[in-house]
Design a protein around this motif. Structure first.
Motif, PDB file in Angstrom:
ATOM      1  N   CYS A 175      26.693 128.440 101.049  1.00  0.00           N
ATOM      2  CA  CYS A 175      28.204 128.715 100.224  1.00  0.00           C
ATOM      3  C   CYS A 175      28.815 127.736 101.460  1.00  0.00           C
ATOM      4  CB  CYS A 175      28.681 129.574 100.131  1.00  0.00           C
ATOM      5  SG  CYS A 175      30.684 129.833  98.957  1.00  0.00           S
ATOM      6  N   SER A 176      29.444 126.141 100.140  1.00  0.00           N
ATOM      7  CA  SER A 176      29.753 125.435 101.085  1.00  0.00           C
ATOM      8  C   SER A 176      31.428 125.791 101.009  1.00  0.00           C
ATOM      9  CB  SER A 176      29.907 124.331  99.771  1.00  0.00           C
ATOM     10  OG  SER A 176      30.910 124.457  98.506  1.00  0.00           O
ATOM     11  N   LEU A 177      31.425 126.720 100.761  1.00  0.00           N
ATOM     12  CA  LEU A 177      33.041 127.130 101.673  1.00  0.00           C
ATOM     13  C   LEU A 177      33.393 127.541 102.863  1.00  0.00           C
ATOM     14  CD1 LEU A 177      34.722 128.786  97.915  1.00  0.00           C
ATOM     15  CD2 LEU A 177      34.584 126.413  98.180  1.00  0.00           C
ATOM     16  N   CYS A 178      32.019 129.080 103.076  1.00  0.00           N
ATOM     17  CA  CYS A 178      32.093 129.914 104.197  1.00  0.00           C
ATOM     18  C   CYS A 178      31.200 129.425 104.857  1.00  0.00           C
ATOM     19  CB  CYS A 178      32.626 131.239 103.236  1.00  0.00           C
ATOM     20  SG  CYS A 178      30.483 132.042 102.816  1.00  0.00           S
ATOM     21  N   LEU A 179      30.267 128.869 104.238  1.00  0.00           N
ATOM     22  CA  LEU A 179      29.262 128.475 105.073  1.00  0.00           C
ATOM     23  C   LEU A 179      27.730 129.248 105.534  1.00  0.00           C
ATOM     24  CD1 LEU A 179      30.456 125.987 107.831  1.00  0.00           C
ATOM     25  CD2 LEU A 179      29.762 125.651 105.173  1.00  0.00           C
ATOM     26  N   THR A 180      28.170 130.641 104.884  1.00  0.00           N
ATOM     27  CA  THR A 180      27.047 132.083 104.645  1.00  0.00           C
ATOM     28  C   THR A 180      26.399 131.262 103.294  1.00  0.00           C
ATOM     29  OG1 THR A 180      29.132 132.958 104.204  1.00  0.00           O
ATOM     30  CG2 THR A 180      26.641 134.373 103.778  1.00  0.00           C
ATOM     31  N   THR A 181      24.744 131.478 104.755  1.00  0.00           N
ATOM     32  CA  THR A 181      23.606 131.241 103.861  1.00  0.00           C
ATOM     33  C   THR A 181      23.657 133.049 102.985  1.00  0.00           C
ATOM     34  OG1 THR A 181      22.308 132.279 105.918  1.00  0.00           O
ATOM     35  CG2 THR A 181      22.769 129.678 105.500  1.00  0.00           C
ATOM     36  N   HIS A 182      22.337 132.652 101.782  1.00  0.00           N
ATOM     37  CA  HIS A 182      21.817 133.883 101.834  1.00  0.00           C
ATOM     38  C   HIS A 182      20.786 133.340 100.791  1.00  0.00           C
ATOM     39  CE1 HIS A 182      25.904 135.741 100.714  1.00  0.00           C
ATOM     40  NE2 HIS A 182      26.392 134.446 100.694  1.00  0.00           N
ATOM     41  N   PRO A 183      20.471 134.628 100.578  1.00  0.00           N
ATOM     42  CA  PRO A 183      18.577 134.476  99.298  1.00  0.00           C
ATOM     43  C   PRO A 183      18.915 133.735  98.384  1.00  0.00           C
ATOM     44  CG  PRO A 183      18.814 136.223  99.695  1.00  0.00           C
ATOM     45  CD  PRO A 183      19.921 135.795 100.905  1.00  0.00           C
ATOM     46  N   ARG A 184      18.137 133.100  97.593  1.00  0.00           N
ATOM     47  CA  ARG A 184      17.313 133.456  95.848  1.00  0.00           C
ATOM     48  C   ARG A 184      18.821 134.171  95.033  1.00  0.00           C
ATOM     49  NH1 ARG A 184      12.070 135.837  94.301  1.00  0.00           N
ATOM     50  NH2 ARG A 184      13.162 137.967  94.720  1.00  0.00           N
ATOM     51  N   GLY A 185      20.125 133.491  94.380  1.00  0.00           N
ATOM     52  CA  GLY A 185      20.707 133.114  93.514  1.00  0.00           C
ATOM     53  C   GLY A 185      22.356 134.464  93.899  1.00  0.00           C
ATOM     54  N   GLY A 186      22.536 134.144  95.746  1.00  0.00           N
ATOM     55  CA  GLY A 186      23.403 134.551  96.382  1.00  0.00           C
ATOM     56  C   GLY A 186      24.330 133.148  96.627  1.00  0.00           C
ATOM     57  N   VAL A 187      24.092 131.953  96.253  1.00  0.00           N
ATOM     58  CA  VAL A 187      25.027 130.512  96.265  1.00  0.00           C
ATOM     59  C   VAL A 187      24.489 129.690  94.792  1.00  0.00           C
ATOM     60  CG1 VAL A 187      25.130 128.317  96.565  1.00  0.00           C
ATOM     61  CG2 VAL A 187      24.811 130.379  98.178  1.00  0.00           C
ATOM     62  N   SER A 188      25.632 129.883  94.138  1.00  0.00           N
ATOM     63  CA  SER A 188      25.166 129.885  92.713  1.00  0.00           C
ATOM     64  C   SER A 188      26.023 127.673  92.646  1.00  0.00           C
ATOM     65  CB  SER A 188      25.920 129.650  91.505  1.00  0.00           C
ATOM     66  OG  SER A 188      24.853 131.043  91.457  1.00  0.00           O
ATOM     67  N   LEU A 189      25.627 127.111  92.080  1.00  0.00           N
ATOM     68  CA  LEU A 189      26.508 125.947  91.969  1.00  0.00           C
ATOM     69  C   LEU A 189      27.259 126.582  90.634  1.00  0.00           C
ATOM     70  CD1 LEU A 189      27.311 122.956  92.353  1.00  0.00           C
ATOM     71  CD2 LEU A 189      25.657 122.110  90.090  1.00  0.00           C
ATOM     72  N   MET A 190      29.104 126.603  91.102  1.00  0.00           N
ATOM     73  CA  MET A 190      29.673 127.155  89.612  1.00  0.00           C
ATOM     74  C   MET A 190      30.680 125.542  89.753  1.00  0.00           C
ATOM     75  SD  MET A 190      30.476 129.568  90.208  1.00  0.00           S
ATOM     76  CE  MET A 190      29.928 131.609  90.818  1.00  0.00           C
ATOM     77  N   THR A 191      30.690 125.284  88.307  1.00  0.00           N
ATOM     78  CA  THR A 191      31.786 124.580  87.833  1.00  0.00           C
ATOM     79  C   THR A 191      33.203 124.961  87.081  1.00  0.00           C
ATOM     80  OG1 THR A 191      30.027 124.154  85.957  1.00  0.00           O
ATOM     81  CG2 THR A 191      29.126 123.151  87.337  1.00  0.00           C
ATOM     82  N   ALA A 192      33.811 123.896  87.008  1.00  0.00           N
ATOM     83  CA  ALA A 192      34.859 124.051  86.622  1.00  0.00           C
ATOM     84  C   ALA A 192      35.336 123.281  85.686  1.00  0.00           C
ATOM     85  CB  ALA A 192      35.967 124.465  87.235  1.00  0.00           C
ATOM     86  N   ARG A 193      35.783 122.909  84.005  1.00  0.00           N
ATOM     87  CA  ARG A 193      36.638 122.164  83.987  1.00  0.00           C
ATOM     88  C   ARG A 193      37.671 121.571  83.928  1.00  0.00           C
ATOM     89  NH1 ARG A 193      36.844 125.067  78.625  1.00  0.00           N
ATOM     90  NH2 ARG A 193      38.871 124.924  79.121  1.00  0.00           N
ATOM     91  N   LYS A 194      37.863 120.612  84.577  1.00  0.00           N
ATOM     92  CA  LYS A 194      39.286 120.006  84.900  1.00  0.00           C
ATOM     93  C   LYS A 194      40.117 120.152  84.331  1.00  0.00           C
ATOM     94  CE  LYS A 194      38.841 115.983  87.528  1.00  0.00           C
ATOM     95  NZ  LYS A 194      38.268 114.662  87.749  1.00  0.00           N
ATOM     96  N   ALA A 195      41.411 120.458  84.234  1.00  0.00           N
ATOM     97  CA  ALA A 195      43.176 120.722  84.304  1.00  0.00           C
ATOM     98  C   ALA A 195      43.003 120.068  83.174  1.00  0.00           C
ATOM     99  CB  ALA A 195      43.655 120.513  84.624  1.00  0.00           C
ATOM    100  N   GLY A 196      43.960 119.622  81.741  1.00  0.00           N
ATOM    101  CA  GLY A 196      44.658 118.680  81.027  1.00  0.00           C
ATOM    102  C   GLY A 196      42.910 117.852  80.321  1.00  0.00           C
ATOM    103  N   ALA A 197      43.646 117.174  80.677  1.00  0.00           N
ATOM    104  CA  ALA A 197      43.128 115.438  79.368  1.00  0.00           C
ATOM    105  C   ALA A 197      41.537 115.439  79.590  1.00  0.00           C
ATOM    106  CB  ALA A 197      43.505 113.879  78.820  1.00  0.00           C
ATOM    107  N   ALA A 198      41.377 115.399  81.087  1.00  0.00           N
ATOM    108  CA  ALA A 198      40.339 115.131  81.071  1.00  0.00           C
ATOM    109  C   ALA A 198      38.776 116.532  81.380  1.00  0.00           C
ATOM    110  CB  ALA A 198      40.199 114.786  83.569  1.00  0.00           C
ATOM    111  N   GLY A 199      39.527 116.963  80.990  1.00  0.00           N
ATOM    112  CA  GLY A 199      39.062 118.663  80.943  1.00  0.00           C
ATOM    113  C   GLY A 199      38.688 118.996  79.470  1.00  0.00           C
ATOM    114  N   ARG A 200      39.626 118.580  78.537  1.00  0.00           N
ATOM    115  CA  ARG A 200      39.173 118.614  77.349  1.00  0.00           C
ATOM    116  C   ARG A 200      38.200 117.476  76.778  1.00  0.00           C
ATOM    117  NH1 ARG A 200      44.701 119.306  77.721  1.00  0.00           N
ATOM    118  NH2 ARG A 200      45.418 116.991  77.003  1.00  0.00           N
ATOM    119  N   GLU A 201      38.110 116.130  77.575  1.00  0.00           N
ATOM    120  CA  GLU A 201      36.886 115.787  77.477  1.00  0.00           C
ATOM    121  C   GLU A 201      35.514 115.760  78.238  1.00  0.00           C
ATOM    122  OE1 GLU A 201      38.715 111.727  79.179  1.00  0.00           O
ATOM    123  OE2 GLU A 201      40.530 111.263  77.841  1.00  0.00           O
ATOM    124  N   GLY A 202      35.521 116.641  78.154  1.00  0.00           N
ATOM    125  CA  GLY A 202      34.489 117.515  79.012  1.00  0.00           C
ATOM    126  C   GLY A 202      34.186 117.233  80.269  1.00  0.00           C
TER     127      GLY A 202
END
Length: 164
Positions: A82-109
């Motif tokens: 995990c890039s936040l808490c630096l805990t290691t996990h086996p498969r599936g325990g860490v995921s690439l979490m994506t978030a749409r940006k706020a405002g106009a940039a997010g509406r553009e994808g």
């Protein structure tokens, strides 16, 4: 973190519409959460296996974000950190979490991503209140308070990128 209400949570989101925030699944166990041990509230959406949500307090204001991730595939064997808490996990325990940006940039994808504990229990892993399944945490010379500050700093950097 202070205890949150459903209304607190729904009004905090920066990267979705008010209608989306009104429809998202809020945890039913808010009264049972270990608020004193949480740096942020994170949960998976039980109705949408590829969605999670995160709410934290920053400068006296709540900031919530809607996240998406790709569920783990079977047979994919490796450990991730995990890039936040630096805990290691086996498969599936860490995921690439994506978030749409706020405002106009997010509406553009446009979106921002970070590798996070899939269960968003970083606060509990840091404090030793939850142990990852056959993963772990490295022995660090930093104090718990310094580790918490680092995790919050990384989370805030992620949130800042959503507003940029």
């Amino acid at each position: 973190m202070r205890p949150l209400t459903e209304q607190d949570i729904r009004s905090s989101f920066i990267n979705c519409s008010k209608g989306e925030a009104k429809r998202l699944a809020v945890p039913r166990d808010l009264g049972e959460r270990p608020w004193a041990d949480l740096d942020f509230l994170g949960w998976r959406d039980p109705g949408a296996p590829d969605r999670s949500h995160l709410v934290t307090e920053r400068d006296g204001r709540l900031v919530g974000v809607a996240l998406r991730f790709q569920p783990a595939r079977r047979g994919f064997l490796h450990r991730s950190m995990c890039s936040l808490c630096l805990t290691t996990h086996p498969r599936g325990g860490v995921s690439l979490m994506t978030a749409r940006k706020a405002g106009a940039a997010g509406r553009e994808g446009n979106s921002v991503g970070a590798y996070m504990c899939t269960d968003l229990a970083c606060s509990l892993y840091l404090r030793g209140l939850k142990v990852p399944e056959s993963g772990g945490r490295f022995e660090e010379s930093l104090t718990l308070e310094e580790q918490i500050a680092r995790t919050r700093g990384r989370l805030f950097a992620f949130l800042d990128a959503l507003r940029a």
